[in-house]
Design a protein around this motif. Structure first.
Motif, short mmCIF file in Angstrom:
data_model
loop_
_atom_site.label_atom_id
_atom_site.label_comp_id
_atom_site.label_asym_id
_atom_site.label_seq_id
_atom_site.Cartn_x
_atom_site.Cartn_y
_atom_site.Cartn_z
N LYS A 96 -6.85 -4.56 -5.37
CA LYS A 96 -6.21 -4.87 -4.10
C LYS A 96 -5.64 -6.27 -4.14
O LYS A 96 -6.11 -7.13 -4.90
CB LYS A 96 -7.21 -4.75 -2.95
N ASP A 99 -4.61 -8.06 2.34
CA ASP A 99 -5.27 -7.13 3.25
C ASP A 99 -4.75 -5.71 3.16
O ASP A 99 -5.44 -4.77 3.55
CB ASP A 99 -5.13 -7.63 4.70
N ASN A 100 -3.53 -5.53 2.68
CA ASN A 100 -2.93 -4.20 2.79
C ASN A 100 -2.28 -3.68 1.52
O ASN A 100 -1.61 -2.65 1.55
CB ASN A 100 -1.89 -4.19 3.92
N GLU A 101 -2.45 -4.34 0.39
CA GLU A 101 -1.83 -3.87 -0.83
C GLU A 101 -2.83 -3.16 -1.73
O GLU A 101 -3.91 -3.70 -2.02
CB GLU A 101 -1.20 -5.04 -1.62
N GLU A 102 -2.46 -1.98 -2.17
CA GLU A 102 -3.25 -1.23 -3.15
C GLU A 102 -2.48 -1.26 -4.48
O GLU A 102 -1.28 -0.98 -4.51
CB GLU A 102 -3.44 0.22 -2.70
N SER A 139 1.39 -0.45 -3.53
CA SER A 139 1.62 0.28 -2.28
C SER A 139 1.09 -0.54 -1.11
O SER A 139 0.05 -1.19 -1.21
CB SER A 139 0.92 1.64 -2.34
N LYS A 140 1.82 -0.46 0.00
CA LYS A 140 1.39 -1.13 1.24
C LYS A 140 1.08 -0.14 2.35
O LYS A 140 1.13 -0.49 3.52
CB LYS A 140 2.46 -2.13 1.69
N GLY A 141 0.76 1.09 1.95
CA GLY A 141 0.34 2.06 2.95
C GLY A 141 1.35 3.15 3.17
O GLY A 141 2.51 3.07 2.74
N CYS A 144 5.52 3.38 3.79
CA CYS A 144 6.19 2.22 3.18
C CYS A 144 6.50 2.55 1.72
O CYS A 144 5.63 3.03 1.00
CB CYS A 144 5.30 0.99 3.27
#
Length: 234
Positions: A96, A99-102, A139-141, A144
């Motif tokens: 990660k 807070d929002n990136e995989e 990826s950001k979710g 997106c």
């Protein structure tokens, strides 16, 4: 090369279950093979031909294990978790950023090489540099688009080959996949390298992957020899 690695990835991801349940068990299996006595015939008579094959396989297993004994594979590297695939030529790493990136990295075993001159003015001959391919998905979710980098991992050096912008929620016929990375502006190329560097995809990762795949290659070879030996014994 991008088309090849995508086809290979889809083929491997749809394959059946691996031969074993974990890398640790494979090492234990390889070790136990060395303790097996190929000539303990009991009540079963082995032909000279079969006995010779078993002897050759046992000697090869012992040689491979003694020459460069495999060790327990690492399960993490820096912020990434490593998911080995026993019996396959792929490894998956997940991490990660913020807070929002995989981040998902799919890594091949050695899939190529180049020959380079040995260093030094008086030296002769060539060195072999092994090549590893990476697919880095950021990826950001849901909803997106994803950034996907096709990269080469050389010993100690990361090289970006292609950069894709993917929208997995929407199928587009003949999508524009981006410019040729080699022809991009130098400042833009540096920015993309810095983007990956900030997420831990860098030269240090390449060093780790080459050490990891060297060990995995040894484990898979010993396991393969052991499987062949088990079949011959039956």
């Amino acid at each position: 090369m991008a088309g090849f690695i995508r086809t290979a990835r889809r083929t491997i991801l749809s394959a059946s279950k691996p031969l074993t349940n974990g890398s640790g068990s494979r090492i234990a299996t390889a070790s136990s093979l060395l303790q097996y006595e190929p000539y303990a015939t009991g009540t079963v008579h082995k032909s000279p031909f079969k006995a010779n094959i078993l002897r050759i396989l046992s000697n090869e297993i012992e040689y491979q294990h003694d020459y460069a004994p495999p060790h327990q594979p690492a399960t993490s590297f820096n912020s990434f978790m490593v998911e080995d695939r026993p019996g396959e030529k792929w490894v998956t790493m997940r991490g990660k950023h913020g807070d929002n990136e995989e981040i998902k990295i799919e890594v091949t075993m050695f899939d190529g090489c180049v020959f380079v001159p040995k260093p030094g003015e008086d030296s002769s001959g060539e060195d072999v540099l092994l090549h590893i391919s990476l697919l880095v998905d950021i990826s950001k979710g849901q909803g997106c688009p994803e950034l996907e980098f096709l990269c080469s991992a050389w010993p100690g050096r990361l090289e970006i080959q292609r950069v894709y912008l993917l929208n997995r929620d929407r199928i587009v016929t003949n999508p524009y996949m981006g410019p040729d990375f080699r022809k991009m502006d130098g400042k833009l190329k540096k920015m993309l390298y810095d983007y990956l560097e900030a997420r831990g995809v860098n030269n240090e990762l390449c060093v780790f992957l080459h050490e990891y795949m060297m060990n995995k290659d040894r484990i898979e070879l010993i396991q393969w020899l052991g499987n062949v030996k088990s079949i011959v014994e039956k």
